[in-house]
Motif scaffolding. Structure first.
Motif, PDB file in Angstrom:
ATOM      1  N   ALA A  79      62.666  77.180  14.963  1.00 47.59           N
ATOM      2  CA  ALA A  79      63.764  76.380  15.525  1.00 47.59           C
ATOM      3  C   ALA A  79      63.430  74.889  15.471  1.00 47.59           C
ATOM      4  O   ALA A  79      64.265  74.067  15.086  1.00 47.59           O
ATOM      5  CB  ALA A  79      64.046  76.819  16.959  1.00 47.59           C
ATOM      6  N   LEU A  80      62.202  74.538  15.841  1.00 47.87           N
ATOM      7  CA  LEU A  80      61.812  73.120  15.821  1.00 47.87           C
ATOM      8  C   LEU A  80      61.868  72.572  14.392  1.00 47.87           C
ATOM      9  O   LEU A  80      62.359  71.471  14.155  1.00 47.87           O
ATOM     10  CB  LEU A  80      60.406  72.925  16.408  1.00 47.87           C
ATOM     11  CG  LEU A  80      60.279  73.170  17.921  1.00 47.87           C
ATOM     12  CD1 LEU A  80      58.810  73.138  18.353  1.00 47.87           C
ATOM     13  CD2 LEU A  80      61.088  72.158  18.727  1.00 47.87           C
ATOM     14  N   GLU A  81      61.404  73.371  13.455  1.00 48.68           N
ATOM     15  CA  GLU A  81      61.429  72.928  12.052  1.00 48.68           C
ATOM     16  C   GLU A  81      62.857  72.772  11.533  1.00 48.68           C
ATOM     17  O   GLU A  81      63.098  72.087  10.550  1.00 48.68           O
ATOM     18  CB  GLU A  81      60.671  73.928  11.168  1.00 48.68           C
ATOM     19  CG  GLU A  81      59.164  73.793  11.286  1.00 48.68           C
ATOM     20  CD  GLU A  81      58.428  74.858  10.479  1.00 48.68           C
ATOM     21  OE1 GLU A  81      59.025  75.429   9.549  1.00 48.68           O
ATOM     22  OE2 GLU A  81      57.242  75.105  10.799  1.00 48.68           O
ATOM     23  N   HIS A  82      63.791  73.439  12.203  1.00 49.57           N
ATOM     24  CA  HIS A  82      65.188  73.352  11.755  1.00 49.57           C
ATOM     25  C   HIS A  82      66.038  72.490  12.678  1.00 49.57           C
ATOM     26  O   HIS A  82      67.252  72.682  12.785  1.00 49.57           O
ATOM     27  CB  HIS A  82      65.777  74.751  11.578  1.00 49.57           C
ATOM     28  CG  HIS A  82      65.215  75.460  10.382  1.00 49.57           C
ATOM     29  ND1 HIS A  82      63.975  76.062  10.397  1.00 49.57           N
ATOM     30  CD2 HIS A  82      65.698  75.610   9.121  1.00 49.57           C
ATOM     31  CE1 HIS A  82      63.733  76.570   9.204  1.00 49.57           C
ATOM     32  NE2 HIS A  82      64.757  76.303   8.403  1.00 49.57           N
ATOM     33  N   GLY A  83      65.373  71.563  13.363  1.00 51.50           N
ATOM     34  CA  GLY A  83      66.118  70.527  14.080  1.00 51.50           C
ATOM     35  C   GLY A  83      66.518  70.850  15.505  1.00 51.50           C
ATOM     36  O   GLY A  83      67.219  70.066  16.147  1.00 51.50           O
ATOM     37  N   ALA A  84      66.094  71.999  16.043  1.00 46.59           N
ATOM     38  CA  ALA A  84      66.491  72.325  17.419  1.00 46.59           C
ATOM     39  C   ALA A  84      65.586  71.614  18.416  1.00 46.59           C
ATOM     40  O   ALA A  84      64.395  71.426  18.174  1.00 46.59           O
ATOM     41  CB  ALA A  84      66.437  73.830  17.640  1.00 46.59           C
ATOM     42  N   ASP A  85      66.166  71.191  19.526  1.00 44.24           N
ATOM     43  CA  ASP A  85      65.338  70.635  20.599  1.00 44.24           C
ATOM     44  C   ASP A  85      65.622  71.327  21.935  1.00 44.24           C
ATOM     45  O   ASP A  85      64.950  71.086  22.925  1.00 44.24           O
ATOM     46  CB  ASP A  85      65.539  69.114  20.708  1.00 44.24           C
ATOM     47  CG  ASP A  85      67.009  68.738  20.709  1.00 44.24           C
ATOM     48  OD1 ASP A  85      67.839  69.589  21.068  1.00 44.24           O
ATOM     49  OD2 ASP A  85      67.335  67.587  20.315  1.00 44.24           O
ATOM     50  N   HIS A  86      66.644  72.165  21.946  1.00 49.50           N
ATOM     51  CA  HIS A  86      66.981  72.914  23.159  1.00 49.50           C
ATOM     52  C   HIS A  86      67.141  74.392  22.801  1.00 49.50           C
ATOM     53  O   HIS A  86      67.271  74.743  21.631  1.00 49.50           O
ATOM     54  CB  HIS A  86      68.294  72.407  23.768  1.00 49.50           C
ATOM     55  CG  HIS A  86      68.148  71.141  24.542  1.00 49.50           C
ATOM     56  ND1 HIS A  86      67.754  69.958  23.965  1.00 49.50           N
ATOM     57  CD2 HIS A  86      68.339  70.878  25.857  1.00 49.50           C
ATOM     58  CE1 HIS A  86      67.710  69.014  24.893  1.00 49.50           C
ATOM     59  NE2 HIS A  86      68.054  69.553  26.056  1.00 49.50           N
ATOM     60  N   TYR A  87      67.154  75.228  23.826  1.00 47.48           N
ATOM     61  CA  TYR A  87      67.459  76.641  23.601  1.00 47.48           C
ATOM     62  C   TYR A  87      68.405  77.105  24.694  1.00 47.48           C
ATOM     63  O   TYR A  87      68.514  76.461  25.746  1.00 47.48           O
ATOM     64  CB  TYR A  87      66.180  77.499  23.603  1.00 47.48           C
ATOM     65  CG  TYR A  87      65.442  77.481  24.908  1.00 47.48           C
ATOM     66  CD1 TYR A  87      64.464  76.528  25.158  1.00 47.48           C
ATOM     67  CD2 TYR A  87      65.726  78.425  25.908  1.00 47.48           C
ATOM     68  CE1 TYR A  87      63.796  76.496  26.372  1.00 47.48           C
ATOM     69  CE2 TYR A  87      65.061  78.395  27.126  1.00 47.48           C
ATOM     70  CZ  TYR A  87      64.093  77.432  27.349  1.00 47.48           C
ATOM     71  OH  TYR A  87      63.451  77.391  28.550  1.00 47.48           O
ATOM     72  N   LYS A 101      73.776  77.845  28.670  1.00 48.48           N
ATOM     73  CA  LYS A 101      73.175  76.799  29.478  1.00 48.48           C
ATOM     74  C   LYS A 101      71.952  76.337  28.706  1.00 48.48           C
ATOM     75  O   LYS A 101      71.056  77.127  28.412  1.00 48.48           O
ATOM     76  CB  LYS A 101      72.769  77.357  30.840  1.00 48.48           C
ATOM     77  CG  LYS A 101      72.041  76.344  31.694  1.00 48.48           C
ATOM     78  CD  LYS A 101      71.542  76.982  32.979  1.00 48.48           C
ATOM     79  CE  LYS A 101      70.431  76.163  33.594  1.00 48.48           C
ATOM     80  NZ  LYS A 101      69.174  76.876  33.723  1.00 48.48           N
ATOM     81  N   HIS A 102      71.931  75.059  28.360  1.00 52.15           N
ATOM     82  CA  HIS A 102      70.869  74.566  27.489  1.00 52.15           C
ATOM     83  C   HIS A 102      69.655  74.114  28.283  1.00 52.15           C
ATOM     84  O   HIS A 102      69.785  73.440  29.297  1.00 52.15           O
ATOM     85  CB  HIS A 102      71.382  73.369  26.672  1.00 52.15           C
ATOM     86  CG  HIS A 102      72.515  73.730  25.770  1.00 52.15           C
ATOM     87  ND1 HIS A 102      73.024  72.869  24.835  1.00 52.15           N
ATOM     88  CD2 HIS A 102      73.238  74.867  25.650  1.00 52.15           C
ATOM     89  CE1 HIS A 102      74.018  73.464  24.184  1.00 52.15           C
ATOM     90  NE2 HIS A 102      74.162  74.670  24.680  1.00 52.15           N
TER      91      HIS A 102
END
Ligand code: ADP
Ligand code: MG
Length: 724
Positions: A79-87, A101-102
């Motif tokens: 996820a981090l490698e693909h631009g995510a910063d929240h889950y 809810k992020h």
């Protein structure tokens, strides 16, 4: 035209196609790139973790904490490698739509810094503050909290910069508070029952999957015009508006050339969806102006439903980029077609057999007929409940309102299949089913099905539940629905029926009958018993309504009363026996259905009342006074104007009627609001409040025809409905 209306129309006309090109015209280059699917798992998880996760997915064994941690670590890295910063845990509460809810990946590292963290525990379970989601009393009577838990059978995906983890949403006491939980349970129930029946035909079958291919219909409206229509903004449909002189009567929209602005939107939508692993395949114009359809390749039902939920949110986002608003309401405009979401449904084995597809041998066709007939029997036994599963304040404008499909559930089979069933029903079984010298089963008439079906041209568009060659198409589902409600009932009813079928067949086998003959005889009996549900004629006709009532099919059209079917003894028994819903859950869900019904009608009544009183009546009165002024001045000159007087009188009558009706409607609402019992309240809203909508609208639409267009504030159908 008022200045505002002119500006909005001018803005709408100035919008040009927004081209967002996919990086290549080969979808395999980017399909699923935002999904943590098997390919990504293989790359980001070690073999041991990957195998354990696959085991969980395939055999439903729970994840151990170690494995969960390892999966979470791999997922986070991807996820981090693909631009995510929240889950977020992504779930489907009973309000409809999806909830998220992020949370940021960041957590304090204990020495003044921050690190990205995402543990197995967080992946597997969370406790979202669920107090504002509807629960139908479950959390009042029990424990107040709910939790969300990962559904590993549906892969995580990234939307924007958030990693979304598909989850179920459950009360602490175990009751489902969402759509996904019972859908998964119904998938298991039908898997279990169907696998048992499959074993009569092939002992190698270990699993049966339910498949869903939805067809999503929708309208597009320019956002400038949309924003000038408070009814569209607040209720999703137009509560007033005179029909455009030209709408769908020329039948020139269906499958017509797609307007360029719309095509640009569709391409953008497809690109976004394909990246999210939603296998979109079909796009076309629908029957009504501004109405379109999108459909994917079918998938396993749980994933297909997640994809439909996701599609609806993606559509909304993408449409704004193109200065459109997507309308998913079942009936946004009067006088033209509404929107549905056909649910194409079938059962298939892990050995690759579609159980609703005719085979090549008599034996294969006995299997096909077995499943076909059991589905028909299930639909007959629970036809009222199936209707309840798709009924709502919005879909009631389609069902039972002289529009496709009718509010009576029946099955269409087409001439070929019908004649096969007739043949079985009337056969002298000993002559028609035989075993040859090698003890191979033979059945006259059944070997020919495949070739016959190739010619299945008589598709009946008026049937709510049609057999279409290798699947059933449940057409009564509404365009804004969560497909789960329909599929839960369908899967569970079929599970119950297949289990009953097996009991009957086993009893005959135990009594010494040959297996094939036992199956054949029970199938024959089922065809007889459930004939009443089979109807190949015109589902819109009045004759059918009368005939269906005679046959004992559920003909109720009042939405709050249709919901009663959820609490019938036969419904509760079916859901309890299959483990799909407990009684408490059913009561809670039905309560929510009534509650949602009341709220939607209440909002519409308010919006309609307000618009009538502060838009329509003042404008009509203004025009009336202009006419009065003219008439008075003319009379001063001794000129008589009968037509002006007539018009003045018409406007006066209509505005007076509107005021009276709105006042009465408000009084009825007040009475309804004082009713405590939610079912009674819903009935009151249906019988005493909603009945005013058509009457008030009729007056308004007539005024729209005569009042000076220069001062009419609301964009008209002819402006909203024709995207160039
Ligand atoms: P039509 O408009 O002619 O009914 P579409 O092509 O628009 O058909 O949509 C048909 C849908 O049915 C698609 O989603 C397709 O993948 C799906 N479908 C096809 N075969 C099956 C099947 N065996 N089970 C479930 N869905 C199916
Ligand atoms: Mg279609």
């Amino acid at each position: 035209m008022t200045l505002l209306r002119f500006k909005m129309l001018e803005t709408a006309m100035s919008h040009t196609p927004v081209e967002v090109a996919a990086p290549s015209n080969n979808p395999s280059d980017y399909f699923g790139e935002k999904v943590f699917g098997r390919k990504q798992m293989r790359k980001y998880l070690n073999k041991h973790t990957y195998d354990a996760l696959m085991d969980t997915i395939d055999s439903k064994t729970p994840l151990t904490p170690d494995i969960a941690d390892a999966v979470a670590a791999g997922m986070r890295q991807w996820a981090l490698e693909h631009g995510a910063d929240h889950y977020c845990h992504w779930f489907q509460p009973l309000t409809g739509g999806t909830a998220e809810k992020h949370d940021s990946f960041a957590s304090l590292d204990g020495s003044g810094g921050i690190l990205e963290e995402f543990s197995g525990k967080v992946l597997i379970q969370q406790e979202p503050d669920a107090s504002s989601f509807p629960n139908g009393g479950i959390r009042n009577t029990f424990e107040a909290r709910g939790y969300s838990a990962w559904d590993p059978t549906s892969p995580a995906f990234i939307v924007d910069t958030t990693l979304c983890i598909p989850t179920v949403f459950i009360a602490y006491t175990g009751e489902a508070l969402d759509y996904k939980t019972p859908l998964l349970r119904s998938i298991s129930a039908v898997d279990e029952a169907a696998t048992e029946v499959c074993k009569y035909f092939d002992r190698n079958v270990e699993r049966v999957y339910s498949y869903l291919g939805w067809e999503q219909e929708y309208f597009l409206v320019d956002d400038a015009l949309w924003s000038a229509r408070p009814d569209l903004v607040q209720t999703g449909r137009t509560l007033m508006g005179h029909e455009s002189a030209k709408n769908q009567q020329l039948e020139d929209h269906y499958f017509g050339a797609i307007p360029l602005r719309v095509l640009a939107f569709m391409k953008d939508l497809e690109y976004e969806c394909l990246k999210l692993g939603i296998p979109l395949k079909t796009r076309h114009n629908e029957v009504a102006p501004n109405q379109f359809e999108v459909a994917p390749i079918f998938e396993e039902a749980n994933l297909a439903n997640d994809h439909n939920q996701l599609l609806m949110t993606v559509m909304d986002k993408v449409s704004r980029r193109h200065h459109f608003r997507v309308l998913l309401h079942e009936k946004p405009f009067k006088g033209i077609n509404g929107s549905g979401k056909h649910n194409n449904w079938s059962l298939g084995t892990d050995t690759g057999v579609n159980l609703l597809k005719p085979g090549k041998t008599a034996f294969e066709n006995l299997q096909f007929i077995t499943f076909l007939v059991n589905v028909i029997a299930a639909v007959h036994r629970h036809n009222g409940l199936l209707k309840a599963s798709v009924m709502s304040a919005t879909n009631e404008h389609r069902l039972g309102a002289n529009e496709a499909p009718p509010a009576i559930i029946s099955t269409f089979l087409g001439t070929q299949v019908s004649s096969v069933l007739d043949k079985i029903e009337n056969s002298q079984s000993d002559e028609d089913i035989r075993f040859d010298a090698k003890n191979i089963f033979r059945m006259s008439g059944l070997t020919q099905i495949p070739t016959l079906l190739l010619d299945n041209t008589d598709r009946n568009r008026t049937s709510p539940f049609a057999f279409t060659g290798n699947r059933f198409e449940f057409r009564a589902v509404g365009s804004s629905d969560n497909c789960a409600d329909a599929i839960i009932v369908l899967n569970t009813a079929v599970a119950e029926q297949l289990a009953d079928f097996k009991r009957e067949v086993d009893a005959r086998i135990e009594a010494g009958e040959k297996k094939e003959k036992a199956i054949y005889e029970v199938v024959r009996e089922l065809i007889r018993r459930h004939k009443a549900i089979h109807f190949d004629g015109n589902g819109y006709s009045d004759e059918w309504k009368a005939e269906a009532a005679k046959r004992g099919l559920d003909c109720e059209t009042s939405t709050p009363l249709v919901f009663d079917r959820y609490l019938d003894e036969s419904t509760v028994r079916m859901f309890e026996n299959t483990g799909v819903y407990g009684k408490v859950e059913l009561e809670a869900r039905t309560e929510i259905k009534w509650e949602m019904y009341v709220k939607k009608i209440q909002i519409e009544a308010r919006v309609l009342g307000d618009l009538a009183m502060n838009h329509i009546v003042p404008i009509a009165s203004k025009y009336e006074s202009v006419l009065l002024d003219k008439a008075w001045k003319m009379s001063q000159l001794g000129i008589k104007s009968a037509t002006d007087s007539e018009l003045i009188k018409t406007i006066q009558d209509r505005t007076a009627t509107i005021q009276t009706l709105v006042h009465e409607m408000i009084e009825c609402r007040k009475v309804a609001n004082r009713i405590e019992d939610i079912r009674e309240k819903a009935i009151a809203y249906h019988d005493t409040v909603a009945v005013y909508f058509g009457r008030i609208r009729e007056q308004i639409d007539k005024l729209e025809e005569v009042v000076d267009d220069q001062i009419w504030t609301l964009p008209k159908y002819r402006e909203i409905l024709f995207i160039k």
